[in-house]
Motif scaffolding. Sequence first.
Motif, PDB file in Angstrom:
ATOM      1  N   VAL A 176      -2.988  17.366  -3.340  1.00 33.96           N
ATOM      2  CA  VAL A 176      -3.521  16.173  -3.973  1.00 33.96           C
ATOM      3  C   VAL A 176      -2.955  14.988  -3.191  1.00 33.96           C
ATOM      4  O   VAL A 176      -1.803  15.001  -2.776  1.00 33.96           O
ATOM      5  CB  VAL A 176      -3.161  16.098  -5.476  1.00 33.96           C
ATOM      6  CG1 VAL A 176      -1.678  15.993  -5.695  1.00 33.96           C
ATOM      7  CG2 VAL A 176      -3.883  14.949  -6.143  1.00 33.96           C
ATOM      8  N   ALA A 177      -3.792  14.000  -2.952  1.00 34.88           N
ATOM      9  CA  ALA A 177      -3.370  12.838  -2.171  1.00 34.88           C
ATOM     10  C   ALA A 177      -3.904  11.570  -2.806  1.00 34.88           C
ATOM     11  O   ALA A 177      -4.973  11.558  -3.407  1.00 34.88           O
ATOM     12  CB  ALA A 177      -3.879  12.950  -0.738  1.00 34.88           C
ATOM     13  N   VAL A 178      -3.133  10.506  -2.669  1.00 32.89           N
ATOM     14  CA  VAL A 178      -3.563   9.182  -3.087  1.00 32.89           C
ATOM     15  C   VAL A 178      -3.374   8.246  -1.901  1.00 32.89           C
ATOM     16  O   VAL A 178      -2.368   8.302  -1.201  1.00 32.89           O
ATOM     17  CB  VAL A 178      -2.801   8.685  -4.339  1.00 32.89           C
ATOM     18  CG1 VAL A 178      -1.329   8.509  -4.065  1.00 32.89           C
ATOM     19  CG2 VAL A 178      -3.395   7.392  -4.854  1.00 32.89           C
ATOM     20  N   ASP A 179      -4.388   7.430  -1.661  1.00 32.15           N
ATOM     21  CA  ASP A 179      -4.340   6.458  -0.578  1.00 32.15           C
ATOM     22  C   ASP A 179      -4.749   5.105  -1.152  1.00 32.15           C
ATOM     23  O   ASP A 179      -5.902   4.892  -1.493  1.00 32.15           O
ATOM     24  CB  ASP A 179      -5.284   6.864   0.557  1.00 32.15           C
ATOM     25  CG  ASP A 179      -5.235   5.902   1.730  1.00 32.15           C
ATOM     26  OD1 ASP A 179      -4.252   5.147   1.836  1.00 32.15           O
ATOM     27  OD2 ASP A 179      -6.188   5.899   2.531  1.00 32.15           O
ATOM     28  N   ALA A 180      -3.777   4.237  -1.299  1.00 30.79           N
ATOM     29  CA  ALA A 180      -4.025   2.878  -1.787  1.00 30.79           C
ATOM     30  C   ALA A 180      -3.592   1.925  -0.679  1.00 30.79           C
ATOM     31  O   ALA A 180      -2.416   1.576  -0.581  1.00 30.79           O
ATOM     32  CB  ALA A 180      -3.242   2.613  -3.066  1.00 30.79           C
ATOM     33  N   PRO A 181      -4.521   1.514   0.186  1.00 35.88           N
ATOM     34  CA  PRO A 181      -4.128   0.662   1.308  1.00 35.88           C
ATOM     35  C   PRO A 181      -3.700  -0.727   0.839  1.00 35.88           C
ATOM     36  O   PRO A 181      -4.065  -1.167  -0.249  1.00 35.88           O
ATOM     37  CB  PRO A 181      -5.395   0.583   2.163  1.00 35.88           C
ATOM     38  CG  PRO A 181      -6.508   0.883   1.234  1.00 35.88           C
ATOM     39  CD  PRO A 181      -5.947   1.789   0.183  1.00 35.88           C
ATOM     40  N   ALA A 182      -2.910  -1.365   1.683  1.00 35.83           N
ATOM     41  CA  ALA A 182      -2.498  -2.735   1.384  1.00 35.83           C
ATOM     42  C   ALA A 182      -3.736  -3.616   1.313  1.00 35.83           C
ATOM     43  O   ALA A 182      -4.616  -3.535   2.158  1.00 35.83           O
ATOM     44  CB  ALA A 182      -1.546  -3.247   2.459  1.00 35.83           C
ATOM     45  N   SER A 183      -3.839  -4.402   0.277  1.00 32.29           N
ATOM     46  CA  SER A 183      -5.009  -5.262   0.116  1.00 32.29           C
ATOM     47  C   SER A 183      -4.589  -6.721   0.236  1.00 32.29           C
ATOM     48  O   SER A 183      -3.471  -7.099  -0.103  1.00 32.29           O
ATOM     49  CB  SER A 183      -5.688  -5.007  -1.228  1.00 32.29           C
ATOM     50  OG  SER A 183      -4.789  -5.213  -2.281  1.00 32.29           O
ATOM     51  N   GLU A 184      -5.517  -7.513   0.703  1.00 28.30           N
ATOM     52  CA  GLU A 184      -5.244  -8.922   0.937  1.00 28.30           C
ATOM     53  C   GLU A 184      -5.112  -9.667  -0.386  1.00 28.30           C
ATOM     54  O   GLU A 184      -5.822  -9.394  -1.344  1.00 28.30           O
ATOM     55  CB  GLU A 184      -6.376  -9.517   1.763  1.00 28.30           C
ATOM     56  CG  GLU A 184      -6.091 -10.917   2.258  1.00 28.30           C
ATOM     57  CD  GLU A 184      -7.163 -11.400   3.219  1.00 28.30           C
ATOM     58  OE1 GLU A 184      -7.478 -12.594   3.162  1.00 28.30           O
ATOM     59  OE2 GLU A 184      -7.667 -10.588   3.997  1.00 28.30           O
TER      60      GLU A 184
ATOM     61  N   GLY B  13       0.821  -1.201   0.000  1.00 35.54           N
ATOM     62  CA  GLY B  13       0.000   0.000   0.000  1.00 35.54           C
ATOM     63  C   GLY B  13       0.857   1.254   0.000  1.00 35.54           C
ATOM     64  O   GLY B  13       2.040   1.207   0.322  1.00 35.54           O
ATOM     65  N   ILE B  14       0.245   2.358  -0.370  1.00 40.71           N
ATOM     66  CA  ILE B  14       0.966   3.634  -0.387  1.00 40.71           C
ATOM     67  C   ILE B  14       0.024   4.749   0.033  1.00 40.71           C
ATOM     68  O   ILE B  14      -1.165   4.720  -0.259  1.00 40.71           O
ATOM     69  CB  ILE B  14       1.571   3.925  -1.782  1.00 40.71           C
ATOM     70  CG1 ILE B  14       2.451   5.164  -1.734  1.00 40.71           C
ATOM     71  CG2 ILE B  14       0.494   4.075  -2.820  1.00 40.71           C
ATOM     72  CD1 ILE B  14       3.311   5.345  -2.945  1.00 40.71           C
ATOM     73  N   GLU B  15       0.588   5.694   0.745  1.00 43.17           N
ATOM     74  CA  GLU B  15      -0.109   6.931   1.107  1.00 43.17           C
ATOM     75  C   GLU B  15       0.805   8.071   0.697  1.00 43.17           C
ATOM     76  O   GLU B  15       1.928   8.154   1.159  1.00 43.17           O
ATOM     77  CB  GLU B  15      -0.356   6.987   2.610  1.00 43.17           C
ATOM     78  CG  GLU B  15      -1.199   5.865   3.143  1.00 43.17           C
ATOM     79  CD  GLU B  15      -1.154   5.780   4.659  1.00 43.17           C
ATOM     80  OE1 GLU B  15      -0.505   6.636   5.294  1.00 43.17           O
ATOM     81  OE2 GLU B  15      -1.766   4.857   5.196  1.00 43.17           O
ATOM     82  N   ALA B  16       0.332   8.930  -0.180  1.00 44.24           N
ATOM     83  CA  ALA B  16       1.155  10.048  -0.651  1.00 44.24           C
ATOM     84  C   ALA B  16       0.301  11.301  -0.748  1.00 44.24           C
ATOM     85  O   ALA B  16      -0.865  11.246  -1.143  1.00 44.24           O
ATOM     86  CB  ALA B  16       1.766   9.723  -2.014  1.00 44.24           C
ATOM     87  N   SER B  17       0.896  12.413  -0.391  1.00 50.27           N
ATOM     88  CA  SER B  17       0.232  13.710  -0.459  1.00 50.27           C
ATOM     89  C   SER B  17       1.254  14.716  -0.962  1.00 50.27           C
ATOM     90  O   SER B  17       2.395  14.722  -0.502  1.00 50.27           O
ATOM     91  CB  SER B  17      -0.279  14.110   0.932  1.00 50.27           C
ATOM     92  OG  SER B  17      -0.664  15.446   0.955  1.00 50.27           O
ATOM     93  N   ALA B  18       0.845  15.560  -1.899  1.00 53.76           N
ATOM     94  CA  ALA B  18       1.776  16.541  -2.467  1.00 53.76           C
ATOM     95  C   ALA B  18       1.081  17.890  -2.599  1.00 53.76           C
ATOM     96  O   ALA B  18      -0.105  17.958  -2.920  1.00 53.76           O
ATOM     97  CB  ALA B  18       2.257  16.076  -3.834  1.00 53.76           C
TER      98      ALA B  18
END
Length: 171
Positions: free
Chosen positions: A110-118, A92-97
């Motif tokens: 702008v932010a992207v939040d892609a949590p770790a998925s099973e 997963g990744i969490e990024a904000s710029a």
Amino acid sequence: MKSTTRGTLAAVVAGVAAAVGAAATPAAAVGTVPVPVPLGGAETALGTELPRVGGQLPLPTAGGPEGPRFVQGRLLPERVVPRLPVQGGLPGIEASAPLAHVLDDGFDHVAVDAPASELRALSPGLSMDAPLTAPKPGSPGLPDLKQPELGVLTPALSTTPGAVLTAGLGL
């Protein structure tokens, strides 16, 4: 040692054990390890707002394979090489710029939040049978010939990834 020294030492050891236990519990419970990217020092040195980045790395765990299953009328078990289940996850990744305004001195984010998925997977397996039948009681105990059987158990992969993209003031 005095009793006050022993009591203080016991309190310190208990506090350290609680802190270590609390820090280890989330990663073990969730199955991911957080990975922060520290940019705070560069942000203060440059005097500007930098992107914030972090992520999670999954911890894969292997499960127990399904054992061979014996079927009446076959000489070999149904699954000679069983499929091995593996559970883990996608990182997963969490990024904000920050995004600078073109006409004034303000910032949007702008932010992207892609949590770790099973992620669940099964390795390939093999199923086969000998080119002989089981001995028949009517004949003198000899097996008959038949077509050999060979089958590959296909691998399987199952996951549900997701992501959220947001834009706005001060994310």
